[in-house]
Design a protein around this motif. Sequence first.
Motif, PDB file in Angstrom:
ATOM      1  N   ARG A 209       0.843  -1.193   0.000  1.00 46.45           N
ATOM      2  CA  ARG A 209       0.000   0.000   0.000  1.00 46.45           C
ATOM      3  C   ARG A 209       0.880   1.244   0.000  1.00 46.45           C
ATOM      4  O   ARG A 209       1.809   1.366   0.808  1.00 46.45           O
ATOM      5  N   ASN A 211       0.400   4.099   1.040  1.00 45.97           N
ATOM      6  CA  ASN A 211       0.285   4.989   2.203  1.00 45.97           C
ATOM      7  C   ASN A 211       0.523   4.271   3.523  1.00 45.97           C
ATOM      8  O   ASN A 211       0.184   4.803   4.575  1.00 45.97           O
ATOM      9  N   TRP A 212       1.125   3.073   3.472  1.00 42.81           N
ATOM     10  CA  TRP A 212       1.263   2.303   4.713  1.00 42.81           C
ATOM     11  C   TRP A 212       2.489   1.404   4.628  1.00 42.81           C
ATOM     12  O   TRP A 212       2.737   0.788   3.591  1.00 42.81           O
ATOM     13  N   PRO A 213       3.277   1.294   5.712  1.00 48.43           N
ATOM     14  CA  PRO A 213       4.432   0.385   5.689  1.00 48.43           C
ATOM     15  C   PRO A 213       3.996  -1.067   5.497  1.00 48.43           C
ATOM     16  O   PRO A 213       2.920  -1.478   5.938  1.00 48.43           O
ATOM     17  N   THR A 214       4.856  -1.847   4.832  1.00 45.91           N
ATOM     18  CA  THR A 214       4.568  -3.253   4.558  1.00 45.91           C
ATOM     19  C   THR A 214       5.621  -4.122   5.242  1.00 45.91           C
ATOM     20  O   THR A 214       6.816  -3.826   5.174  1.00 45.91           O
ATOM     21  N   THR A 254      10.754  -4.611   6.956  1.00 41.54           N
ATOM     22  CA  THR A 254       9.717  -3.591   6.813  1.00 41.54           C
ATOM     23  C   THR A 254      10.094  -2.651   5.678  1.00 41.54           C
ATOM     24  O   THR A 254      11.179  -2.058   5.684  1.00 41.54           O
ATOM     25  N   HIS A 256       9.221   0.725   4.448  1.00 40.25           N
ATOM     26  CA  HIS A 256       8.559   1.847   5.112  1.00 40.25           C
ATOM     27  C   HIS A 256       7.712   2.686   4.160  1.00 40.25           C
ATOM     28  O   HIS A 256       6.631   3.135   4.541  1.00 40.25           O
ATOM     29  N   ARG A 257       8.180   2.915   2.945  1.00 43.34           N
ATOM     30  CA  ARG A 257       7.409   3.688   1.966  1.00 43.34           C
ATOM     31  C   ARG A 257       7.355   2.898   0.656  1.00 43.34           C
ATOM     32  O   ARG A 257       8.195   3.071  -0.223  1.00 43.34           O
ATOM     33  N   TYR A 289      -2.848   3.506  -2.981  1.00 44.70           N
ATOM     34  CA  TYR A 289      -4.003   3.860  -2.164  1.00 44.70           C
ATOM     35  C   TYR A 289      -4.179   5.374  -2.135  1.00 44.70           C
ATOM     36  O   TYR A 289      -3.205   6.126  -2.088  1.00 44.70           O
ATOM     37  N   ARG A 291      -5.021   9.063  -0.594  1.00 40.97           N
ATOM     38  CA  ARG A 291      -4.728   9.659   0.705  1.00 40.97           C
ATOM     39  C   ARG A 291      -5.996   9.996   1.479  1.00 40.97           C
ATOM     40  O   ARG A 291      -5.981  10.066   2.709  1.00 40.97           O
ATOM     41  N   GLN A 383     -10.623   4.856   0.405  1.00 39.25           N
ATOM     42  CA  GLN A 383     -10.562   5.551   1.685  1.00 39.25           C
ATOM     43  C   GLN A 383     -11.923   5.987   2.190  1.00 39.25           C
ATOM     44  O   GLN A 383     -12.065   6.390   3.336  1.00 39.25           O
TER      45      GLN A 383
END
Length: 403
Positions: A209, A211-214, A254, A256-257, A289, A291, A383
């Motif tokens: 995603r 907008n979210w860390p994976t 992880t 992060h972006r 995704y 915002r 969203q």
Amino acid sequence: MFLWVELHELTISSSAMPLANMSGSKWRLVLIALLICALIFELDAQEQKAVPGRTPKPRKPKHEKSTNKGPRAVTVRPKVKAARAEQTLLTQVLNKGKFKKVRETINVQTGDTLELRCRGKPVQWSVPPYLEEDDDGRLRIVQYERYGLLTLVNTTGADTGEYTCYPMYCEDTDCRREYSKAVKVFVFFPDPQELFVPSSDYYKVIQLRSNWPTVLPCQVTSPEAKVTLHREYPPVEVDVDRREISFDVKKGFTIHRPRPYHAGALYCVASLGNLRQSSIKYMLIYVNYPRAPPAPVIQASPSTVTVGENLRVTCSAMGEQDVAIEFTWDYPGQEIGRPPYTQESIIPVSGRTAQQQSQSVLLVDEVRDVDQGTYTCTAQNMQGAKSVSTTIKVVPKPKPKKP
């Protein structure tokens, strides 16, 4: 005293009589007079013995009940709803009745028994998903008067994970976890044959995603294992710079972006001593995704329409590139079953990178009186959704002029 004189005279006159001549009633009278005189003399003697200037100690007066029934001051003790759990303390039970306060991580050899004691009354436990899903009788949780005890026997590398104790706050019969007071410990069960925690899957699909860390959960059974990240095609080791990608032995890797170039098939490699093993494959799919929910704008052309003319109502919304926006309509013609005719399109926005405009046009042919009313457009993305409305007025056809 008059009484004393009278009795004295009576006594003297009585004594002058011969005793033999006294009757029984006169004897009783004489005895009574003598007793009264003795009592008077005794009282007079006590008054003379009193010391001058000394006042007798007054007796404490008895408190009479007040007749003034005003309000009384009442001390009110605060009512305690429920007792909060004691300070939580997590310890590991060792052999021979010894206890050891746990840190963030502990190691337990496979096959040994794990015993964790958590102080509190009551407490609840959270264990790795593997143990929650597959209850084979090895896990036992008992609540004692002042602490809870978790026991896990015949341990394996698959039991590696986080164990959490939550103190409970109870009001009557309603209890809830106090998450702020939870204590956690990550337990490793080093397995000489399995460096990674076993999994029943051959590969796992993970969404990247925007907008979210994976997290790629390449979880190892031993904290001593060295873990690297690799891409399947082209076969290359992925650089872990601790900013864009980082590694935590308790979580895994992880991102992060997440970006589109992170997508693909990745896997982990662990090595410890002479043993080297690969994890399952992770299929990373990039999803852009949004915002925020879309902010639609609605416009009718025109807002007043004559019976028999055509109507166009346009709804548009700005959004990120490659992010789909779905439009739905509510309009007066639905009440009589008039079918919706819509045209949808996506227009790139010049001068703005990664931006696009999505729009939907509702077409109403040959407007009737029933088409008058409120038209509502709802735009929705991943969203959320937002709606906007406009009002259409329908007027009758002008009457033809007489020649």
